[in-house]
Design an enzyme around this catalytic site. Structure first.
Site, PDB file in Angstrom:
ATOM      1  N   ASP A  93       0.866  -1.173   0.000  1.00 56.81           N
ATOM      2  CA  ASP A  93       0.000   0.000   0.000  1.00 56.81           C
ATOM      3  C   ASP A  93       0.905   1.226   0.000  1.00 56.81           C
ATOM      4  O   ASP A  93       2.132   1.103   0.050  1.00 56.81           O
ATOM      5  CB  ASP A  93      -0.957  -0.021   1.187  1.00 56.81           C
ATOM      6  CG  ASP A  93      -0.228   0.046   2.507  1.00 56.81           C
ATOM      7  OD1 ASP A  93      -0.857  -0.125   3.538  1.00 56.81           O
ATOM      8  OD2 ASP A  93       0.997   0.257   2.488  1.00 56.81           O
ATOM      9  N   GLY A  96       0.161   5.982   3.113  1.00 59.76           N
ATOM     10  CA  GLY A  96      -0.662   7.091   3.613  1.00 59.76           C
ATOM     11  C   GLY A  96      -1.606   6.682   4.723  1.00 59.76           C
ATOM     12  O   GLY A  96      -1.751   7.377   5.723  1.00 59.76           O
ATOM     13  N   ASP A 147      -3.064   8.232  -1.337  1.00 61.55           N
ATOM     14  CA  ASP A 147      -4.418   8.782  -1.187  1.00 61.55           C
ATOM     15  C   ASP A 147      -4.598   9.295   0.233  1.00 61.55           C
ATOM     16  O   ASP A 147      -3.727   9.119   1.078  1.00 61.55           O
ATOM     17  CB  ASP A 147      -5.459   7.704  -1.497  1.00 61.55           C
ATOM     18  CG  ASP A 147      -5.399   6.541  -0.508  1.00 61.55           C
ATOM     19  OD1 ASP A 147      -4.343   6.358   0.132  1.00 61.55           O
ATOM     20  OD2 ASP A 147      -6.396   5.821  -0.374  1.00 61.55           O
ATOM     21  N   ASP A 268      -7.496  -7.645   1.556  1.00 55.15           N
ATOM     22  CA  ASP A 268      -6.418  -7.821   2.533  1.00 55.15           C
ATOM     23  C   ASP A 268      -6.983  -7.523   3.908  1.00 55.15           C
ATOM     24  O   ASP A 268      -7.854  -6.631   4.043  1.00 55.15           O
ATOM     25  CB  ASP A 268      -5.244  -6.879   2.245  1.00 55.15           C
ATOM     26  CG  ASP A 268      -5.466  -5.503   2.887  1.00 55.15           C
ATOM     27  OD1 ASP A 268      -6.101  -4.651   2.217  1.00 55.15           O
ATOM     28  OD2 ASP A 268      -5.051  -5.306   4.057  1.00 55.15           O
TER      29      ASP A 268
HETATM   30  C1  ITE Z   1      -8.641  -2.036   8.051  1.00 52.15           C
HETATM   31  N1  ITE Z   1      -9.423  -1.144   7.238  1.00 52.15           N
HETATM   32  C2  ITE Z   1      -8.839  -0.439   6.239  1.00 52.15           C
HETATM   33  N2  ITE Z   1      -7.538  -0.562   5.887  1.00 52.15           N
HETATM   34  C3  ITE Z   1      -7.349   0.337   4.865  1.00 52.15           C
HETATM   35  C4  ITE Z   1      -6.223   0.692   4.141  1.00 52.15           C
HETATM   36  C5  ITE Z   1      -6.308   1.713   3.185  1.00 52.15           C
HETATM   37  N3  ITE Z   1      -5.186   2.088   2.485  1.00 52.15           N
HETATM   38  C6  ITE Z   1      -5.259   3.095   1.620  1.00 52.15           C
HETATM   39  N4  ITE Z   1      -6.432   3.766   1.375  1.00 52.15           N
HETATM   40  C7  ITE Z   1      -7.576   3.448   2.002  1.00 52.15           C
HETATM   41  O1  ITE Z   1      -8.605   4.090   1.774  1.00 52.15           O
HETATM   42  C8  ITE Z   1      -7.550   2.372   2.964  1.00 52.15           C
HETATM   43  C9  ITE Z   1      -8.694   2.009   3.676  1.00 52.15           C
HETATM   44  C10 ITE Z   1      -8.595   0.990   4.625  1.00 52.15           C
HETATM   45  N5  ITE Z   1      -9.513   0.473   5.499  1.00 52.15           N
END
Ligand code: ITE
Length: 374
Positions: A93, A96, A147, A268
């Site tokens: 990821d 951010g 993001d 994930d």
């Molecule tokens: C455990 N819940 C969750 N982990 C995330 C990771 C994320 N990464 C980047 N952008 C996201 O919007 C995003 C949302 C998420 N919700």
């Protein structure tokens, strides 16, 4: 400008789909669940067990890896696969999300997110360009745009601000990614909180920019499951049918079944390993808390019909003892049992979609969870 497509849609059953995503380090069968190997390791498990459980791809966190051991160091050591020994596809990821949830003294502006490392307090600036550079240095097969994810509930103005910033960062992430070798992929991330029109705007503009795949972000951040599902229904139909869709941070087995039925291909979540470390087992009968005294004298395994050895040849009494004693082996065994359960659930969905029996699969799976543990 559209990017090459590495996804092959093999079959659909209603809005559920099964396919294959080809990456530089191997093929990912979808629907796919990515166990989370935060700092370049799967907590409590050997990679051999992750592979044997059926995982094709794992997730690494850019935030953790860039702070320790450092992206340039991993690049010098040959990239994530050579460094960690996981020889399959990896998705990273952007960093951010973890900045917002793990670091303090963080600041977001147009240029970047700046924060202090939770490890040594060092000041760090993470821009879309630096995030892409880090993910390229890590050598991940699938990178994510930078993001801004807003936790829910949130003000409409904040949701719109973050959604539009994320679109501008999507453009910058894509430009920074242009030098990546063929086969490596970049995903855009749909934001828009729990507001349908924001979701539609984000999805449409993201598709206009053009990515190898599309993630639905901004969910699993405190909203009820019904809101999460409604936003998936709003967003998925606006994404290209022939490219992968990744729902970030999700979820429980129930979430996976519901989201696959609505057209999601990749997931994930830390739950299988995190809950395993806390004594919880995911099974065909729902979650079982091995700390509970009712297991103290139970000679039965968790699930006689499971093909995973630790789930069918270790007694609940022993698992209960290990958990109550705080033995590391307890966390290890439950982590592998849970990752294997998630992978077996995904395989079941792939097979059901391929044979046009996904509706029946959903009903049978839900019935098992409802039956509970007896
Ligand atoms: C455990 N819940 C969750 N982990 C995330 C990771 C994320 N990464 C980047 N952008 C996201 O919007 C995003 C949302 C998420 N919700």
């Amino acid at each position: 400008m559209s990017l090459p497509n590495h996804f092959e849609l093999l079959a659909t059953d209603g809005t559920a789909r099964t396919g294959r995503l080809t990456t530089p380090h191997g093929v990912v069968r979808t629907p796919a669940f990515m166990p989370v190997g935060t700092a370049g390791a799967m907590k409590g498990m050997h990679w051999r067990e992750v592979r044997d459980a059926g995982a094709d791809i794992v997730l690494g966190n850019t935030y953790h890896l860039m702070l320790r051991p450092g992206a340039e160091r991993i690049a010098t050591l040959g990239g994530l696969q050579a460094f960690t020994g996981w020889n399959g596809p990896m998705l990273t990821d952007s960093g951010g999300f973890q900045v917002m949830s793990l670091s303090d003294l963080r600041k977001v502006n147009e240029k970047a997110v700046t924060f202090r490392s939770h490890i040594d307090g060092a000041k760090v600036e993470l821009s879309p360009e630096r995030s892409i550079e880090v993910q390229r240095l890590l050598g991940s097969d699938i990178a994510m745009q930078m993001d801004e994810c807003v936790r829910l509930p949130a003000e409409r103005s904040d949701i719109e601000r973050a959604m539009r910033l994320s679109l501008r960062w999507a453009e910058r992430s894509k430009r920074a990614f242009e030098t990546a070798p063929a086969g490596y992929m970049l995903c855009g991330i749909v934001q828009g909180g729990d507001i349908p029109e924001m979701r539609r705007t984000s999805a449409r503009e993201l598709v206009d920019i053009g990515f190898h795949g599309y993630a639905i972000g901004g969910l699993a951040v405190g909203e009820p499951q019904a809101v999460m599902l409604a936003m998936i229904e709003e967003t998925a139909p606006l994404l290209p049918i022939d490219r992968p869709r990744y729902l970030m941070g999700v979820g429980t087995p129930e979430d996976l079944l519901e989201a696959v039925s609505r057209g999601i291909d990749m997931f994930d979540c830390v739950l299988p390993t995190r809950n395993g470390r806390h004594g919880m087992a995911f099974t065909r009968f729902g979650q079982i808390n091995l700390r509970n005294a009712r297991h103290a004298d139970d000679p039965r395994p968790l699930d006689e019909e499971s093909e995973w050895p630790a789930a069918h040849n270790i007694s609940r009494a022993y698992l209960h003892h290990l958990v109550r004693s705080g033995e590391t082996l307890g966390a290890m065994l439950l982590s592998e049992i849970n990752v294997a359960y998630y992978q077996h659930l995904m395989r079941g969905m792939r097979e059901a979609i391929s044979s046009g029996t996904f509706e029946m699969f959903q009903q049978q799976t839900r019935a098992g969870w409802a039956r509970g543990d007896i």
